[in-house]
Design a protein around this motif. Structure first.
Motif, PDB file in Angstrom:
ATOM      1  N   THR A 231      -1.179   0.815  23.523  1.00 43.47           N
ATOM      2  CA  THR A 231      -0.145   1.850  23.446  1.00 43.47           C
ATOM      3  C   THR A 231       0.552   1.741  22.089  1.00 43.47           C
ATOM      4  O   THR A 231       0.412   0.738  21.392  1.00 43.47           O
ATOM      5  CB  THR A 231       0.899   1.694  24.560  1.00 43.47           C
ATOM      6  N   PHE A 232       1.309   2.767  21.783  1.00 40.26           N
ATOM      7  CA  PHE A 232       2.029   2.813  20.509  1.00 40.26           C
ATOM      8  C   PHE A 232       2.982   1.621  20.454  1.00 40.26           C
ATOM      9  O   PHE A 232       3.722   1.385  21.411  1.00 40.26           O
ATOM     10  CB  PHE A 232       2.805   4.136  20.449  1.00 40.26           C
ATOM     11  N   PRO A 233       2.971   0.819  19.396  1.00 40.70           N
ATOM     12  CA  PRO A 233       3.842  -0.358  19.366  1.00 40.70           C
ATOM     13  C   PRO A 233       5.318   0.027  19.397  1.00 40.70           C
ATOM     14  O   PRO A 233       5.694   1.094  18.898  1.00 40.70           O
ATOM     15  CB  PRO A 233       3.488  -1.038  18.043  1.00 40.70           C
ATOM     16  N   THR A 234       6.141  -0.841  19.971  1.00 40.32           N
ATOM     17  CA  THR A 234       7.559  -0.513  20.071  1.00 40.32           C
ATOM     18  C   THR A 234       8.323  -0.898  18.808  1.00 40.32           C
ATOM     19  O   THR A 234       9.315  -0.278  18.474  1.00 40.32           O
ATOM     20  CB  THR A 234       8.204  -1.208  21.283  1.00 40.32           C
ATOM     21  N   SER A 235       7.851  -1.931  18.109  1.00 38.69           N
ATOM     22  CA  SER A 235       8.598  -2.341  16.910  1.00 38.69           C
ATOM     23  C   SER A 235       8.393  -1.316  15.791  1.00 38.69           C
ATOM     24  O   SER A 235       7.281  -0.843  15.549  1.00 38.69           O
ATOM     25  CB  SER A 235       8.133  -3.732  16.463  1.00 38.69           C
TER      26      SER A 235
END
Ligand code: ATP
Ligand code: MG
Length: 503
Positions: A231-235
């Motif tokens: 998934t799209f990274p959160t950082s």
């Protein structure tokens, strides 16, 4: 020194006038590499904002940064701060400090440092669909940063000027129209430009405010993550790294590319062991709707050409500019629709800046300005009607109203009426379209709201009351200058009191 500056969403490009030529300025990166652009990036380094090349380097070292902030100027109100890392900054301050850094780097780390002069006379461009606040912020920021601004013109007019300069031979008395197709980092702009006797006139504009190369990067990124089952990274650091990797991979695609290889190392511990391989055909299939969206936005222009036989017959070509036209699928899909009339600029990312520089160098008598521009959106005000039961939109400057020439008198519109209330409340908006009743529809930008007391002095405190036809006579005087900046003076003719607002 005369310059043309294209403040782009992803890249700011500067062209100078040097003995009849219009070279693109190159800047040296901290690592010594030369690049023909100045990144439109701002980063927070220990609470202090840095811009351009310095921001790009700081970002690589992990500093929080903001990309594509030009897109935000389209929506953000002037008093709403933008957040970059730990710093909050108003749009006007952000643009000013970016331009101060650009000015400094022109002197300190550019290939034209040796020929720079203290006075920098520039022509700057703004997206054709910019609203007045955005034009005002741009103009004001350039002035504050020490540039002297000769004109603010629409990006497609600038590209049209460059086309006319480069392709004099394709233009003739029978072929005087060019459609500019500009797909940049953040926006798509199209314009029908009429070029005759050295004059350029934008007859029609169209576009998509939020569509550009950034969206192609995001699609590539999403595809690679889907294939990797991630998934799209959160950082935000990982996200920026990932997007940078996808952008670089996209920019290296050429007509013979078969697959795109991405190592997704930006995901850190979560990175897949093998690089992800995206077949080019799949990527093209995925982004095709984005290109089709640009063709759809061109339709009003094409329809106008078809309706007016004599215009359709004199189309010199469709001129493709903007860095994002470098992705081979973009010109391919446009040619499927328009065939051989499509010409891609040899330097698509620089056409706009060069057009600005060509105009900046123009020594013609200021009375005969090279560009005559038109309002590309309806500008108007919502006022109360039927004693306040209804608001109606009054298009003060309808779309298509010609702008004053660069040295000319401002264009004025007047309204006079008897106040219906003790307080005047004006909500100004710009709108791309209005319906048959004259009400704004579609893309509309509210951009100022002012309150003026017609009786007494305390507007906010006193309750709104009706005056039942006994109110003072009010005059609204609107003035638009050559930069597209609108000011309104509201005068209480009976009390002889006036207040002026720059919108
Ligand atoms: N060779 C290339 N192939 C594909 N895309 C490219 C190439 N070179 C640049 N781009 C893309 O072009 C975009 C930048 O284009 P450009 O410099 O014209 O935009 P901009 O002027 O910054 O944006 P805007 O006009 O929307 O304000 C970026 O998305 C970049 O990835
Ligand atoms: Mg651009």
């Amino acid at each position: 020194m005369r310059l043309g500056i294209d403040l782009g969403t992803t890249r700011t490009i500067v062209a100078v006038h040097d003995r009849g030529n219009f070279p693109i300025v190159s800047f040296s990166r901290p690592d010594g590499d030369l690049v023909e652009h100045y990144p439109t990036i701002t980063a927070d380094v220990g609470g202090k904002l840095v811009h351009g090349l310095e921001a790009e380097a700081a970002e690589r070292d992990g500093a929080p940064s903001l990309h594509s902030w030009k897109r935000l100027l389209h929506h953000t109100r002037q008093d709403e701060p933008l957040v970059i890392g730990s710093v909050e900054v108003k749009p006007i301050e952000l643009v000013t400090s970016f331009l101060e850094a650009l000015r400094r780097d022109l002197f300190e780390r550019s290939n034209v440092a040796g020929i720079m002069t203290e006075s920098l006379e520039c022509v700057v461009s703004v997206p054709a669909n910019s609203h007045s606040t955005q034009r005002f912020v741009t103009l004001d920021a350039f002035k504050r940063a020490g540039f002297s601004v000769r004109a603010v013109i629409n990006e497609p007019s600038a590209a049209g000027i460059e086309y006319a300069h480069r392709h004099k031979s394709t233009l003739s008395s029978r072929r005087e129209h060019v459609i500019v197709y500009d797909l940049g980092g953040g926006t798509f702009d199209a314009a029908l430009v009429h070029i005759a006797n050295g004059h350029h006139d934008i007859e029609l504009t169209s576009g998509v405010a939020l569509l550009g190369g950034d969206d192609f990067d995001a699609q590539l990124c999403a595809m690679a993550l889907e294939m990797a089952g991630r998934t799209f990274p959160t950082s935000s650091q990982a996200r920026a790294d990932l997007l940078r990797e996808c952008r670089a991979a996209k920019e290296s695609i050429h007509p013979n590319t078969k697959r795109i290889v991405l190592d997704l190392s930006a995901l850190g511990d979560d990175a897949p062991e093998q690089p992800i391989v995206v077949p080019i055909a799949d990527f093209y299939e995925r982004v095709r709707p984005l290109v089709l969206e640009t063709l759809e936005a061109l339709e009003p222009i094409v329809t106008a050409l078809r309706d007016e036989e004599q215009i359709g017959g004199d189309l010199a070509g469709i001129y493709m500019v903007g860095g994002a036209t470098g992705l081979p699928v973009v010109p391919r899909v446009v040619r499927e629709r328009f065939g051989r009339r499509v010409h891609r600029s040899p330097n698509p990312a620089a056409a706009t800046a060069m057009g600005c520089a060509i105009l900046a160098a123009d020594e013609r008598d200021r009375g005969t300005s090279l560009v005559s521009e038109r309002f590309t959106r309806h500008f108007g005000v919502f006022r109360e009607a039927d004693s306040g039961d209804r608001s109606v939109f009054d298009a003060v400057f309808p779309k298509g109203t010609p702008m004053p020439e660069s040295s000319g008198e401002p264009i004025v519109a007047l309204r006079q009426y008897r106040a219906a209330h003790n307080i005047g409340h004006y909500r100004f908006v710009e709108s791309a379209y209005v319906d048959e009743a004259g009400d704004p529809i579609g893309d509309m930008t509210p951009h100022a709201e002012i309150v003026v007391p017609f009786e007494g002095d305390a507007p906010q405190e006193s309750p709104v009351g009706r005056l039942h036809g006994e109110g003072p006579r009010i005059e609204e005087r609107y003035e638009v200058d050559a930069a597209g900046v609108i000011a309104v003076t509201i005068t209480n003719l009976d009390a002889r009191r006036a207040a002026k607002f720059v919108l």
